[in-house]
Design a protein around this motif. Structure first.
Motif, PDB file in Angstrom:
ATOM      1  N   LEU A   1     -18.180   0.374   7.579  1.00 31.39           N
ATOM      2  CA  LEU A   1     -17.291   1.416   7.076  1.00 31.39           C
ATOM      3  C   LEU A   1     -17.021   2.481   8.128  1.00 31.39           C
ATOM      4  CD1 LEU A   1     -18.649   1.864   3.434  1.00 31.39           C
ATOM      5  CD2 LEU A   1     -16.646   0.588   4.193  1.00 31.39           C
TER       6      LEU A   1
ATOM      7  N   CYS B   1     -13.109   3.138   8.293  1.00 28.98           N
ATOM      8  CA  CYS B   1     -12.748   4.103   7.245  1.00 28.98           C
ATOM      9  C   CYS B   1     -12.860   5.551   7.707  1.00 28.98           C
ATOM     10  CB  CYS B   1     -13.618   3.889   6.007  1.00 28.98           C
ATOM     11  SG  CYS B   1     -13.302   2.354   5.163  1.00 28.98           S
TER      12      CYS B   1
ATOM     13  N   GLU C   1      -7.508   6.532   8.132  1.00 30.42           N
ATOM     14  CA  GLU C   1      -7.408   5.199   7.520  1.00 30.42           C
ATOM     15  C   GLU C   1      -7.455   5.288   6.000  1.00 30.42           C
ATOM     16  OE1 GLU C   1      -8.803   4.575  11.680  1.00 30.42           O
ATOM     17  OE2 GLU C   1      -9.308   5.949  10.056  1.00 30.42           O
ATOM     18  N   VAL C   2      -8.292   6.198   5.484  1.00 32.12           N
ATOM     19  CA  VAL C   2      -8.385   6.374   4.027  1.00 32.12           C
ATOM     20  C   VAL C   2      -7.061   6.886   3.476  1.00 32.12           C
ATOM     21  CG1 VAL C   2      -9.460   7.752   2.209  1.00 32.12           C
ATOM     22  CG2 VAL C   2     -10.882   6.696   3.975  1.00 32.12           C
TER      23      VAL C   2
ATOM     24  N   TYR D   1      -5.637   0.825  -2.069  1.00 32.52           N
ATOM     25  CA  TYR D   1      -6.816   0.604  -1.235  1.00 32.52           C
ATOM     26  C   TYR D   1      -6.498  -0.493  -0.227  1.00 32.52           C
ATOM     27  CZ  TYR D   1      -7.634  -3.447  -4.289  1.00 32.52           C
ATOM     28  OH  TYR D   1      -7.495  -4.616  -4.995  1.00 32.52           O
TER      29      TYR D   1
ATOM     30  N   LEU E   1     -14.377   5.958   0.184  1.00 34.84           N
ATOM     31  CA  LEU E   1     -13.652   4.688   0.238  1.00 34.84           C
ATOM     32  C   LEU E   1     -12.847   4.453  -1.028  1.00 34.84           C
ATOM     33  CD1 LEU E   1     -13.224   1.909   1.705  1.00 34.84           C
ATOM     34  CD2 LEU E   1     -15.136   1.076   0.304  1.00 34.84           C
TER      35      LEU E   1
END
Length: 440
Positions: free
Chosen positions: A20, A24, A28-29, A39, A84
């Motif tokens: 992650l 992430c 990116e999130v 998602y 996430l």
């Protein structure tokens, strides 16, 4: 309780954190939540293939990893650390445990392997956005939270066989459900609905396959939410074909108990996730105050700032301990997932709700201080601090409020007279008012 984690549990945490960390970041999130599913589907399939994440707490006989609530909570803590966006909570903490607990052998052997492999996602749809009530986290779930046979909610009826013969087990659902986690993309919906009309109303769970195109009569609309990392949807069902979860003619009395058991394990996972979010927010804030200078010195060197951060650290460690205990306690009950759960006794009443209340309260405090201590940049919506702030605000709206979680936990533990803390008008304050009125 053995507070030490096993090597396998440490490995789950290490592997997930490394993956992650690479995939992430805040940018990116933010990019992932603006895609149609909300998602990163490629990352989700990678997590399923490499780590078996959606099947972490499912038995190996159904394609799962064979771990339990503790391992799922550790995984959720890591996913929370990067905020996430994923269908993990909806699939692994809500839908899959209900199918495992109530489903027929055919349903379990057909659906659970697909969920464990990440080939299918699922969610729980509850009318009126009353998820916390359905899971018995803020009140008893044996009332009319799913519609009570009256107008509103979701109603289920059996369709007679062709030619006017007896019912064949085919069902149709009619109604609406809001604030359904990942409801706009889940291929399998576990829908809570009422059967039997007003006089003999009872809550049952139904399966709706929402593959490409979806069944006729189903409309799914993604809702606008402050926290984009927790996608929600409104479902409209108009005579939607459905399948009863479990055997036809099965005991409807088992449904509230299964929902409550699922709620205890989901609360532990959500508490751990909130702890992960708070930990990341605190670490980012500590890093900022070490670098940001004022009056010729880092602001982290000022005693007032140090005291504020120290208080947050203490609260965070207490919330983490409560989340770990709730996960361990949930693993002691039936279908807890532990190899020797049956020999460890029953789960602690209210442990999940109490841990969730403490975690949400801690996350709210940490997120607020993160915005404050980041100064002017912390007040801009574009800053990463607001990912934590939005998660804190929306999780409490979805699963709280905190005082009702605590009141329900106190009632389950028997700390107050019967009925206190059980409903919207219950709780210690209501009990005191009742006694005051009687004395008057």
């Amino acid at each position: 309780m053995d507070a030490a984690f096993t090597e396998e549990q440490h490995e789950i945490r290490r592997t997930l954190r490394e993956l992650l960390h690479k995939r992430c970041g805040p940018d990116e999130v933010k990019a992932a939540v603006r895609t149609p599913p909300g998602y990163d589907e490629q990352l989700w399939h990678q997590l399923a293939a490499r780590l078996g994440l959606p099947g972490l707490a499912l038995p190996t006989v159904y394609g799962g990893v064979g771990c339990g609530p503790t391992e799922l909570a550790l995984a959720c803590e890591e996913t929370g650390r990067v905020v996430l966006p994923s269908p993990l909570i909806a699939t692994a903490a809500l839908a899959a445990p209900l199918i495992l607990a109530l489903g027929s052998e055919r349903q379990r052997s057909t659906l659970l392997p697909a969920l464990a492999a990440g080939e299918m996602t699922a969610t729980l749809a509850v009318p009126g956005g009353r998820l916390a009530t359905a899971l018995a986290l803020t009140g008893p779930n044996d009332g009319d939270w799913a519609g009570g046979g009256r107008a509103g909610g979701i109603q289920a009826r059996q369709v007679p066989a062709d030619g006017g013969g007896p019912a064949t087990g085919r069902w149709r659902l009619y109604g609406e459900a809001g604030q359904v986690l990942n409801g706009h993309t889940a291929q399998l919906l576990v829908v809570a609905a009422h059967t039997g009309g007003f006089a003999r109303s009872r809550t049952r769970l139904f399966l709706v396959r929402a593959d490409a195109g979806g069944p006729p009569g189903l409309l799914r609309i993604r809702q606008t939410a402050m926290d984009e990392t927790r996608p929600q949807a409104r479902l409209e069902l108009r005579e939607v074909p459905a399948e009863l979860l479990g055997e036809e003619g099965g005991d409807a009395a088992a449904v509230p108990g299964a929902l409550a058991a699922t709620g205890a394990r989901a609360a532990a996972a959500l508490a751990a996730e909130a702890v992960g979010v708070a930990d990341a927010a605190l670490a980012r804030t500590v890093g900022h105050v070490r670098e940001r200078e004022q009056f010729g010195r880092p602001i982290g060197s000022f005693q007032a700032v140090q005291h504020r951060l120290a208080d947050l650290y203490v609260a965070l460690q207490a919330a983490r301990s409560a989340a770990y205990y709730a996960a361990w306690s949930a693993g002691r009950g039936p279908s807890g997932g532990g190899a020797d759960a049956a020999t460890h006794g029953a789960p602690e009443p209210g442990a999940g709700g109490l841990a969730l209340a403490q975690a949400l309260e801690t996350l709210r405090a940490v997120a607020a201080e993160a915005v404050q201590l980041h100064g002017g940049i912390g007040f801009t919506w574009e800053h990463a601090a607001h990912l934590y702030f939005k998660r804190a605000a929306c999780d409490e709206l979805l699963l709280g409020p905190v005082h009702r979680l605590r009141a329900r936990a106190a009632a389950e533990a028997g700390l107050f007279p019967q009925g206190a803390g059980a409903g919207a008008g219950g709780g210690p304050v209501a009990a005191l008012r009742t006694r005051e009125g009687a004395g008057a």
